[in-house]
Every structure is written in structure tokens, then in C-alpha cells.
Design a protein around this motif. Structure first.
Motif, PDB file in Angstrom:
ATOM      1  N   ARG A 411      10.975 -22.368  38.710  1.00 56.35           N
ATOM      2  CA  ARG A 411       9.842 -23.011  37.978  1.00 56.35           C
ATOM      3  C   ARG A 411      10.325 -22.854  36.472  1.00 56.35           C
ATOM      4  O   ARG A 411      10.530 -23.689  35.795  1.00 56.35           O
ATOM      5  CB  ARG A 411       8.414 -22.650  38.030  1.00 56.35           C
ATOM      6  CG  ARG A 411       7.592 -23.269  36.997  1.00 56.35           C
ATOM      7  CD  ARG A 411       6.097 -22.671  37.176  1.00 56.35           C
ATOM      8  NE  ARG A 411       5.973 -21.455  36.855  1.00 56.35           N
ATOM      9  CZ  ARG A 411       4.730 -20.724  36.638  1.00 56.35           C
ATOM     10  NH1 ARG A 411       3.601 -21.391  37.208  1.00 56.35           N
ATOM     11  NH2 ARG A 411       4.497 -19.605  36.271  1.00 56.35           N
ATOM     12  N   ASN A 412      10.590 -21.573  36.137  1.00 57.36           N
ATOM     13  CA  ASN A 412      11.026 -21.183  34.579  1.00 57.36           C
ATOM     14  C   ASN A 412      12.419 -21.846  34.379  1.00 57.36           C
ATOM     15  O   ASN A 412      12.548 -22.295  33.064  1.00 57.36           O
ATOM     16  CB  ASN A 412      11.126 -19.743  34.480  1.00 57.36           C
ATOM     17  CG  ASN A 412       9.772 -19.065  34.710  1.00 57.36           C
ATOM     18  OD1 ASN A 412       8.651 -19.701  34.662  1.00 57.36           O
ATOM     19  ND2 ASN A 412       9.823 -17.836  35.049  1.00 57.36           N
ATOM     20  N   GLU A 413      13.335 -21.886  35.308  1.00 60.43           N
ATOM     21  CA  GLU A 413      14.554 -22.479  35.115  1.00 60.43           C
ATOM     22  C   GLU A 413      14.501 -24.031  34.731  1.00 60.43           C
ATOM     23  O   GLU A 413      15.090 -24.472  33.862  1.00 60.43           O
ATOM     24  CB  GLU A 413      15.412 -22.406  36.313  1.00 60.43           C
ATOM     25  CG  GLU A 413      16.938 -23.085  36.271  1.00 60.43           C
ATOM     26  CD  GLU A 413      17.835 -22.163  35.111  1.00 60.43           C
ATOM     27  OE1 GLU A 413      18.916 -22.859  34.727  1.00 60.43           O
ATOM     28  OE2 GLU A 413      17.558 -21.164  34.629  1.00 60.43           O
ATOM     29  N   CYS A 414      13.528 -24.656  35.721  1.00 65.46           N
ATOM     30  CA  CYS A 414      13.312 -26.155  35.511  1.00 65.46           C
ATOM     31  C   CYS A 414      12.622 -26.349  34.075  1.00 65.46           C
ATOM     32  O   CYS A 414      13.229 -27.503  33.532  1.00 65.46           O
ATOM     33  CB  CYS A 414      12.603 -26.779  36.755  1.00 65.46           C
ATOM     34  SG  CYS A 414      13.572 -26.770  38.120  1.00 65.46           S
ATOM     35  N   ILE A 415      11.636 -25.736  33.631  1.00 64.51           N
ATOM     36  CA  ILE A 415      10.969 -26.124  32.524  1.00 64.51           C
ATOM     37  C   ILE A 415      12.162 -25.728  31.392  1.00 64.51           C
ATOM     38  O   ILE A 415      12.037 -26.687  30.456  1.00 64.51           O
ATOM     39  CB  ILE A 415       9.993 -24.634  32.350  1.00 64.51           C
ATOM     40  CG1 ILE A 415       8.773 -25.012  33.166  1.00 64.51           C
ATOM     41  CG2 ILE A 415       9.667 -24.779  30.704  1.00 64.51           C
ATOM     42  CD1 ILE A 415       7.894 -23.900  32.969  1.00 64.51           C
ATOM     43  N   GLU A 416      12.886 -24.773  31.445  1.00 71.27           N
ATOM     44  CA  GLU A 416      13.943 -24.688  30.406  1.00 71.27           C
ATOM     45  C   GLU A 416      15.060 -25.853  30.407  1.00 71.27           C
ATOM     46  O   GLU A 416      15.409 -26.583  29.330  1.00 71.27           O
ATOM     47  CB  GLU A 416      14.983 -23.593  30.639  1.00 71.27           C
ATOM     48  CG  GLU A 416      16.016 -23.176  29.519  1.00 71.27           C
ATOM     49  CD  GLU A 416      16.388 -21.705  29.525  1.00 71.27           C
ATOM     50  OE1 GLU A 416      17.601 -21.725  29.025  1.00 71.27           O
ATOM     51  OE2 GLU A 416      15.932 -20.871  29.810  1.00 71.27           O
ATOM     52  N   ARG A 417      15.573 -26.297  31.676  1.00 72.07           N
ATOM     53  CA  ARG A 417      16.391 -27.340  31.764  1.00 72.07           C
ATOM     54  C   ARG A 417      16.013 -28.614  31.353  1.00 72.07           C
ATOM     55  O   ARG A 417      16.562 -29.432  30.717  1.00 72.07           O
ATOM     56  CB  ARG A 417      17.066 -27.485  33.306  1.00 72.07           C
ATOM     57  CG  ARG A 417      17.940 -26.500  33.690  1.00 72.07           C
ATOM     58  CD  ARG A 417      18.636 -26.574  34.877  1.00 72.07           C
ATOM     59  NE  ARG A 417      19.490 -25.645  35.530  1.00 72.07           N
ATOM     60  CZ  ARG A 417      20.434 -25.889  36.366  1.00 72.07           C
ATOM     61  NH1 ARG A 417      20.427 -26.747  37.124  1.00 72.07           N
ATOM     62  NH2 ARG A 417      21.154 -24.349  36.872  1.00 72.07           N
ATOM     63  N   LEU A 418      14.648 -29.101  31.598  1.00 72.89           N
ATOM     64  CA  LEU A 418      14.163 -30.231  31.609  1.00 72.89           C
ATOM     65  C   LEU A 418      13.549 -30.478  30.119  1.00 72.89           C
ATOM     66  O   LEU A 418      12.868 -31.294  29.721  1.00 72.89           O
ATOM     67  CB  LEU A 418      13.069 -30.741  32.702  1.00 72.89           C
ATOM     68  CG  LEU A 418      13.760 -30.784  33.801  1.00 72.89           C
ATOM     69  CD1 LEU A 418      12.414 -31.005  34.976  1.00 72.89           C
ATOM     70  CD2 LEU A 418      14.525 -32.101  33.908  1.00 72.89           C
TER      71      LEU A 418
END
Length: 592
Positions: A411-418
């Protein structure tokens, strides 16, 4: 001539043009242009440009050649408007400059180990070793000023609410029921030790017994535990206690305090009252008792849907006492297969065996396990994850700790990537109805979730008396969570001696243990103790969130490293053998 300043380096404006001023500060930068020397003079209030003109004031020439970065100067001069085209719009003093008539070097500086700029490539260890230099950087000074402002609000607000600030002892009795104590040997009582306070818990309860019905303290506390980015061995908390309190009355006081802090410090209005969430709901919907509600992306429990599934990955996880959880990633449908493979590697780094994905596009919903699940299962999965067009669902089936850690990381990775923007910048919530006890396999007994002075929920006291189903006994305890950080915790306390003794017995404390560790407190409970409760706020964490930094050390003047070292003062350190003799101590050689 007095060398005191008449103005700070951050306050001069066009209205000061023509005035003679006296300034003091550090040389932030020095430039030579066209026979003139320009010095950016800095103090904690700002930066102002000083002009040295050897043609106008010849005696400044030699001094101007000597000046280097971080020299401390006294400057006397006249405020002038900057020439057209030379205005610095990024600086509040950028429309003026000071033409020096006198200058004295108050202190010289050797070549610094790193530059005093906002951006520096110095290692963290180097910056901590020279912390006094690192603290010259503007953003760290802003953080300390923000913290000071927060303290000012706290004092003012609590004074208005009739709270009394009272100091409690640093030298306490060791009562190891939580983290390890820092121990202090007694010189005058050989073989006996003080303990530095992990919390003023017992003393603030004693203050309620003394009739001081509203107490607070900005308290220094100490815990000898493993460190991380948001934890230090010594920390500061706002410690509070109220007589005749209920959870709701404490919530109201704290919510109004935070509204005041955010309005005063950040000029941000926060909505009150804060939402409340049971511990059970937090663990079911978010897999943590510290839910970060800024993005509304819960880690959804899916195990019940697949308890009879024929899909081997899911069925084996459940049969091995695991769980199935998923998270909805808004706009994640745009991720390519390669990017999803990268996410899978992140999950595997957390111990997961793999990741199941599901995408919802305008045309259809597809997943990596279409051929293994029935249409009904796929439809239910999509519904539970609340997938909308353009979303991605990520699912992990594994042991609970692995599934939760993996999805949290994803979740944290996707928040940052998107670059997903949070629905709200600050998300407060009260987590309530914690269990009173948790089973400790290592000690083969129940231990307190918060501390042993927490009042059990009135509806569950009968279970406690009968010793039945102790794991389901709820506590009148509550945590305040902000943006995924526990920033405070408290409870209604036990004020009846018989219930306090019952709690100690449940924790397997013998009569001797009770008397040795808490005898004075149990005695005090017998003399008319009012119902009371309180809370402690971790002010380091609150300051970290307010300042927008990711590391707690950025809001502490002199922090320790993650191995509890002070690199600047080189402590802890060895001591003179004579000191050990005075303390009746001998050192054991460390094991090879």
C-alpha cells in the motif's frame, strides 16, 4: 561602542531604509563582485545581505578578505534599497541591503565538516557528531521553534482548564512490568538501585489521591528498549490525569487541545470530535491498532469468503492458521505486468509467498487467478475490495503477520508510485475497547496490554472475578492515533483496592511481589481514592508530524542514534574505577 544588535537579520524591510542598524550573526555566504564584498548574514530569524565597499570605507578592505563562512560578525551600517533588478523575491529581506560602516569579527570558524545548507550530503553519523552545527540549518531550527510554540499552547490551554503543573521524581523504584528500566546505583545504600521513570504513572495517580484533581506535566521519560525512527531512549510526553473522569470527558479535553495546537502552530482547522474505532474493528479492517486513515485504504479481511474454496493457495493458507487479506489501490489498473512483478518482489521481501492481483477496467474485471475461482467468488472478491473502474486489488494469503506486513508495504509503495493524494492531511481516531490482557508464551501467563493499573470494562468484571475467558476482558483504555502513529495512550484507572489486587493476582504476582513492587501504592488506595483517568501524549511524535519530517530525531535538539549512542558527547562512556568503588560496583568482562 556597544556590539549589541539593534535588529535581527530577518526583520529589516523597506520601511527601515535610511536607518542606522547594528546586526550580529553568522556568515552564511560571501561573494566578491566588482570590487564589492557581499555577505549574507544569518541568525535564527533570517538572512540579510550586507555590502562592504572598500572605496567608501577603506578600513573594511582587510577584514573583508579575511571573512569566511560561519565567522561570527558584528556589523554596523545603513539600510538601503537594493538596486533595480537585484531584488531577491525568495527572501523576506530581499528588497533591502545593509551598507556596512563598521565590522568586527567576533569569532572565527575553522573549515566545517559539512556545509550549513538545507541540502547536504553529509552522513547522518557526521551530522549527529557535529549536532551543534547541524542545528544551524534553518529547517531544524524551524522544527525546534515549532516545538516551542506547541509547548506554549499546551501550557496556556491547560492553565485555562484548571490543570496544575506538578513535577514528579526522576529517581524512582524499579517496577519492571513493561520495557526495561534504566537503573541508577545508590552510593549511600549499597546494592540498591533507583530507576529512571518510564512514566510518572504511579505518582500522578497518587496526586489524584491527594486531591489535586487536574494534573499535567511535560515529562522526560526513559526506556531501555530497541530503537527505531520514531523512538528514542529518552523522550518527552505530556502527562495528564483527571479525577472523576470518563473516557468521553478526557476525549473532549484532548480534542480541544489538538484543535488549539493545529490552529496556532500550523493555522490548520481540524474537525472535532474525532472518530472512534474499537480495537476489534481496527484489527479486522486495518490489521493494526494504529490505522492510517488518510487514504481510506483498509487491509480488508477476506478469509471468510474462501473458507470452502478449492483454490489451493488460499485453502492451504487458511488450514495453516493463516489469513487472506486484500487492499484496494485507486488508479492501480494502469500498472503493467512488470510493475506488478516488482510489487510481488516487495511482498516477498516481507516474507510473503506471492501476490494475487485483480484489475477493474471499463471493459471487464480480470485477475491473476480467474481460472481458479468461481464467478461468484470473483464477484464477491471485487465487491469486498470495493473496486471501482481503474482500480487494482492486491491480495496476500499467508500467516497474519506476514499478510499484514506485506500489504502495508504494498500500500505504501503504491501510494508513493501513483502519487495518491490523501483524502485528508491529518486523520485522527480514538481506538477504544482494547483487551485488558494478552497471553505471553515466553512467560506462560497473561500480561497487561497497557499497564496493570487500567480499569477493566464494567461489563467484563465478572469474567475477571471468575477467572474465565481472560483474553476477552476489555479495558477502559484508549489510544489516540494520528496518521498511522500512536501519539497517545491512556485509560480510566483502578481506584478500588480489591480490583487492583485481583489484577495483580491475574498477572501471577505473589503477595511478596505486590508488597515489594507496589506496597506503597496499594496502601494509598485504602484511604479514599477518587475515580480517575488520564492520558500521556508522545510530544516527540506529535512534533514530528506537525513539522512534516519522517524522523523523530529532526525535532529533538540532541538525539541518540538507533543504537542509543550520543556521537557528539561520545556517550555512554567508561567511568573512573573510583566512581565504581564509591557505588559498590564491579564490572563483569563481556562475553567473547
Amino acid at each position: 561602542m556597544s556590539q549589541t544588535r539593534s535588529h535581527t537579520c530577518g526583520e529589516l524591510r523597506l520601511e527601515h531604509v535610511g536607518q542606522d542598524v547594528q546586526l550580529t550573526g553568522w556568515v552564511n555566504r560571501r561573494r566578491d563582485l566588482g570590487g564589492l564584498t557581499f555577505i549574507d548574514l544569518r541568525d535564527r530569524y533570517g538572512i540579510v545581505q550586507v555590502v562592504l565597499d572598500p572605496q567608501t570605507v577603506p578600513e573594511l578592505h582587510a577584514k573583508s578578505q579575511e571573512i569566511r563562512s560561519e565567522f561570527v560578525l558584528f556589523v554596523k551600517g545603513k539600510v538601503s534599497p537594493r538596486p533595480e533588478g537585484m531584488i531577491n523575491k525568495e527572501r523576506v529581506t530581499g528588497e533591502i541591503e545593509v551598507h556596512a560602516s563598521e565590522l568586527d569579527i567576533l569569532s572565527k570558524a575553522e573549515v566545517l565538516p559539512f556545509t550549513i545548507h538545507e541540502e547536504t550530503d553529509a552522513t547522518e553519523a557526521l551530522k549527529l557528531k557535529y549536532r551543534y552545527l547541524d542545528l544551524r540549518r534553518p529547517h531544524l531550527q524551524r522544527n525546534l521553534l515549532l516545538r516551542h510554540k506547541m509547548y506554549s499552547v499546551i501550557h496556556r490551554y491547560l492553565d485555562q482548564k484548571n490543570f496544575v503543573e506538578i513535577e514528579t521524581p526522576f529517581l524512582n523504584k524499579s517496577t519492571p512490568e513493561g520495557a526495561r528500566d534504566y537503573l541508577v546505583p545508590s552510593r549511600v545504600h549499597p546494592g540498591k538501585f533507583w530507576a529512571l521513570p518510564q512514566s510518572p504513572q504511579l505518582f500522578k495517580q497518587l496526586l489524584m489521591m491527594s486531591g489535586m484533581d487536574r494534573y499535567y506535566q511535560i515529562a522526560r521519560c526513559f526506556r531501555d528498549e530497541d530503537l527505531r525512527a520514531d523512538r528514542q531512549p529518552e523522550f518527552t510526553q505530556l502527562d495528564m490525569e483527571m479525577s472523576f473522569a470518563t473516557p468521553e470527558s478526557i476525549f473532549k479535553i484532548m480534542e480541544a487541545l489538538f484543535a488549539d495546537i493545529f490552529q496556532t502552530v500550523l493555522d490548520v482547522t481540524i474537525q472535532t470530535p474525532f472518530p472512534q474505532m474499537s480495537y476489534e474493528e481496527a484489527m479486522t479492517s486495518h490489521a493494526t491498532d494504529k490505522p492510517d486513515l488518510r487514504w481510506d485504504m483498509p487491509l480488508t479481511q477476506l478469509s471468510q469468503v474462501f473458507k470452502n474454496t478449492s483454490f489451493r493457495v488460499f485453502s492451504e493458507a487458511l488450514s495453516n492458521h493463516g489469513e487472506i487479506r486484500g487492499v484496494r489501490i485507486p488508479k492501480g489498473e494502469s500498472f503493467s505486468r512488470k510493475q506488478i512483478d516488482q510489487l510481488t518482489l516487495i511482498a516477498k521481501g516481507c516474507g510473503a509467498k506471492g501476490v494475487v492481483w485483480m484489475k477493474k477496467s471499463q471493459e471487464k474485471t480480470s485477475s491473476s487467478i480467474d481460472k481458479f475461482l468461481s464467478p461468484d467468488e470473483l464477484s464477491t472478491l471485487e465487491s469486498l475490495l470495493k473496486l471501482e473502474e481503474g482500480d487494482l486489488g492486491l491480495i496476500v494469503a499467508d500467516q497474519p503477520s506476514v499478510a499484514r506486513a506485506s500489504l502495508e508495504a504494498l500500500r505504501n509503495e503504491c501510494i508513493e508510485r501513483l502519487e495518491l493524494k490523501p483524502k485528508r492531511p491529518f486523520a485522527f481516531t480514538w481506538v477504544v475497547d482494547f483487551p485488558l490482557f494478552v497471553w505471553d508464551d515466553d512467560e506462560s501467563r497473561f500480561v497487561s496490554v497497557h499497564h496493570p493499573f487500567t480499569q477493566p470494562h464494567p461489563e467484563d468484571v465478572s469474567k475477571l472475578k471468575n477467572g474465565e475467558d481472560l483474553g476477552s476482558v476489555r479495558a477502559l483504555a484508549y489510544d489516540l492515533v494520528l496518521n498511522g502513529y500512536e501519539i497517545g495512550g491512556g485509560s480510566i484507572r483502578i481506584h478500588q483496592p480489591e480490583i487492583q489486587s485481583m489484577i495483580f493476582q491475574t498477572l501471577k504476582l505473589t503477595e511478596e511481589d505486590m508488597k515489594h513492587k507496589f506496597g506503597f501504592f496499594l496502601e494509598a488506595l485504602k484511604y479514599g481514592t477518587p475515580p480517575h483517568g488520564g492520558i500521556a501524549l508522545g510530544l516527540d511524535r506529535v512534533a514530528m508530524i506537525l513539522s512534516g519530517t519522517q524522523a523523530i530525531r529532526d525535532v529533538i535538539a540532541f538525539p541518540k542514534t538507533q543504537s542509543a549512542l550520543d556521537l557528539m558527547a561520545e556517550s555512554p562512556s567508561t567511568v573512573d574505577p573510583r566512581q565504581l568503588d564509591e557505588l559498590h560496583l564491579a564490572l563483569k568482562k563481556p562475553k567473547a
